[in-house]
Design a protein around this motif. Structure first.
Motif, mmCIF file in Angstrom:
data_model
loop_
_atom_site.group_PDB
_atom_site.id
_atom_site.type_symbol
_atom_site.label_atom_id
_atom_site.label_comp_id
_atom_site.label_asym_id
_atom_site.label_seq_id
_atom_site.Cartn_x
_atom_site.Cartn_y
_atom_site.Cartn_z
ATOM 1 N N ARG A 3 0.826 -1.210 0.000
ATOM 2 C CA ARG A 3 0.000 0.000 0.000
ATOM 3 C C ARG A 3 0.862 1.263 0.000
ATOM 4 O O ARG A 3 0.501 2.277 -0.614
ATOM 5 C CB ARG A 3 -0.940 -0.017 1.204
ATOM 6 C CG ARG A 3 -2.087 -1.014 1.072
ATOM 7 C CD ARG A 3 -3.133 -0.806 2.154
ATOM 8 N NE ARG A 3 -2.625 -1.181 3.465
ATOM 9 C CZ ARG A 3 -2.725 -2.401 3.990
ATOM 10 N NH1 ARG A 3 -3.305 -3.377 3.278
ATOM 11 N NH2 ARG A 3 -2.249 -2.662 5.188
ATOM 12 N N LYS A 33 1.999 2.000 -3.482
ATOM 13 C CA LYS A 33 0.946 2.388 -4.418
ATOM 14 C C LYS A 33 0.293 3.719 -4.053
ATOM 15 O O LYS A 33 -0.331 4.348 -4.912
ATOM 16 C CB LYS A 33 -0.120 1.299 -4.480
ATOM 17 C CG LYS A 33 0.400 -0.015 -5.054
ATOM 18 C CD LYS A 33 -0.665 -1.099 -5.017
ATOM 19 C CE LYS A 33 -0.127 -2.424 -5.556
ATOM 20 N NZ LYS A 33 -1.141 -3.503 -5.502
ATOM 21 N N GLU A 34 0.393 4.135 -2.812
ATOM 22 C CA GLU A 34 -0.223 5.392 -2.387
ATOM 23 C C GLU A 34 0.851 6.481 -2.337
ATOM 24 O O GLU A 34 1.833 6.368 -1.593
ATOM 25 C CB GLU A 34 -0.895 5.225 -1.022
ATOM 26 C CG GLU A 34 -2.052 4.228 -1.042
ATOM 27 C CD GLU A 34 -2.733 4.113 0.310
ATOM 28 O OE1 GLU A 34 -2.494 5.011 1.154
ATOM 29 O OE2 GLU A 34 -3.486 3.143 0.516
ATOM 30 N N LYS A 74 1.673 8.273 1.177
ATOM 31 C CA LYS A 74 2.442 7.459 2.121
ATOM 32 C C LYS A 74 3.889 7.308 1.655
ATOM 33 O O LYS A 74 4.825 7.344 2.465
ATOM 34 C CB LYS A 74 1.797 6.090 2.283
ATOM 35 C CG LYS A 74 0.460 6.112 3.011
ATOM 36 C CD LYS A 74 -0.083 4.707 3.210
ATOM 37 C CE LYS A 74 -1.405 4.756 3.984
ATOM 38 N NZ LYS A 74 -1.951 3.382 4.203
#
Length: 418
Positions: free
Chosen positions: A286, A289-290, A293
């Motif tokens: 995650r 992909k974010e 972050k």
């Protein structure tokens, strides 16, 4: 059809009219009788029965006495009629019954006294169960030697845990005393027994952390459950290897300890590279992909240094999303992020944990939960109570079974109540 004829009747004193048809000749008055008078003559007079006085029969007022069924004095009793040999057998049986009853009473008294002395000597909370084998018991007392004695002690305190049961069989026991009522002590020639540390008791006594223990193999115990840390219930896993420690104790070598923070991260106490607080693969994916972050992670110089990414590449990635996707999309980036120990790099940046979906309060709680502290919470080590008197007792071997940890013990020359 002819109509019925009526027959005329005449009273006895009425004259007969011969001119009237149907009249017959008059019968003489003496030949007529009233049937009701005849019936009255046959019935008894009730007044005569009422006024009649009955005469008492002789002997009517005599008192009643029971019949005499006594046999003649010449008849002998059944016991008196038995042969002399039968009488001797009955006497022997009665004497044997009284001796057996006295023997059992002496046995129960001796078992009670031995249990009380063991309770006082070993400082137990409850008296143990003592079973003296062999019959008759009084002959063993006179010989001052008992062949076998079984002792069962429930709930023996051993450090921070309680032993479910300690059972032992003593042989070649020498009694110190003049009789069953003057028991002073005993000397145990040889003793063999076992100690059971049940998983049920462990789960209850160490249940503050809501951890359950189960056996695996012959020397391994698995610990599974939850552990509260900073207001969060973390899943705990640990493997303990059981081994003998000296003559009176067992120790546990605990490994594989881990605390799972849901599907976000895993904490393993220790200072090695794979220990500490690490993101799970799902959390690392995650992050890659974010964009928010990933930029938050790359904005901390200490993390960039640990990732081994050149500063020039990081500056371009923070300015361009295309460069950022090239950096975070590589498989190596996910593995490198999973290798980061967030306890070290995020100690001065608690906001980073919050950005990654973790509670910053966990940093302080997990940093205090070191390997020795967590191992102490899960340890199963214990020491058997030391015998206050003479003699020696030692652990022989340790095995893990389905119901708990079983330890075999042996001893010799053990004095009780002396």
């Amino acid at each position: 059809m002819r109509s019925p004829h009526r027959i005329a009747t005449h009273p006895p004193d009425a004259p007969i009219d011969h001119d009237r048809p149907g009249d017959t000749a008059q019968l003489p008055a003496s030949s007529y009788s009233n049937p009701y008078d005849e019936l009255a003559a046959l019935a008894p007079n009730p007044l005569e029965e009422f006024l009649h006085e009955e005469k008492d029969e002789p002997g009517a007022d005599a008192p009643w006495t029971p019949p005499n069924h006594r046999r003649g004095s010449r008849r002998r009793t059944r016991f008196a009629g038995l042969p002399l040999a039968a009488k001797a057998v009955v006497a022997v049986l009665v004497a044997t019954a009284f001796l057996a009853l006295g023997d059992r009473w002496a046995l129960l008294y001796a078992e009670h006294e031995a249990a009380e002395k063991l309770k006082d000597q070993m400082k137990l909370s409850a008296a143990p169960e003592v079973d003296i084998e062999g019959f008759p018991f009084l002959t063993q007392v006179l010989d001052k030697r008992v062949d076998k004695v079984k002792v069962t002690v429930p709930d023996v305190a051993a450090d921070r845990i309680s032993l479910a049961k300690v059972s032992a069989t003593a042989t070649d026991v020498t009694i110190d005393g003049d009789g069953p009522t003057s028991f002073k002590g005993a000397l145990i020639g040889e003793m063999n027994g076992e100690v059971l540390l049940s998983f049920e008791d462990l789960n209850r006594e160490l249940g503050a952390s809501q951890v359950t223990f189960t056996g695996k193999g012959h020397d391994q115990v698995l610990a599974r459950g939850t552990l509260p840390v900073a207001g969060h219930d973390l899943k705990v896993r640990a493997d303990a290897r059981i081994q003998r420690n000296g003559d009176r104790g067992i120790s546990t070598d605990i490994g594989g300890m881990s605390l799972q923070l849901g599907d976000l991260a895993t904490y393993r106490p220790g200072t090695r590279s794979k220990e500490g607080l690490h993101l799970s693969r799902g959390s690392a994916d995650r992050v890659s992909k974010e964009t928010s972050k990933a930029k938050a992670l790359l904005s901390v110089p200490a993390i960039v240094k640990r990732l081994g990414v050149p500063d020039s590449v990081v500056r371009e990635a923070l300015k361009s999303d295309t460069k950022l996707n090239e950096l975070t999309g590589a498989p190596k980036f996910v593995n490198d992020v999973m290798g980061l120990n967030l306890i070290d790099v995020a100690m001065g940046h608690p906001w980073l944990l919050k950005k990654l979906g973790l509670d910053p309060a966990l940093l302080d709680g997990l940093s205090k939960l070191t390997r020795p502290v967590l191992a102490d919470r899960l340890t199963l080590a214990f020491q058997l109570p030391k015998l206050p008197g003479e003699g020696a007792m030692a652990l022989q071997d340790v095995t893990v079974e389905k119901e708990g940890i079983r330890v075999r013990i042996a001893g010799s020359g053990i004095g009780v109540g002396r």
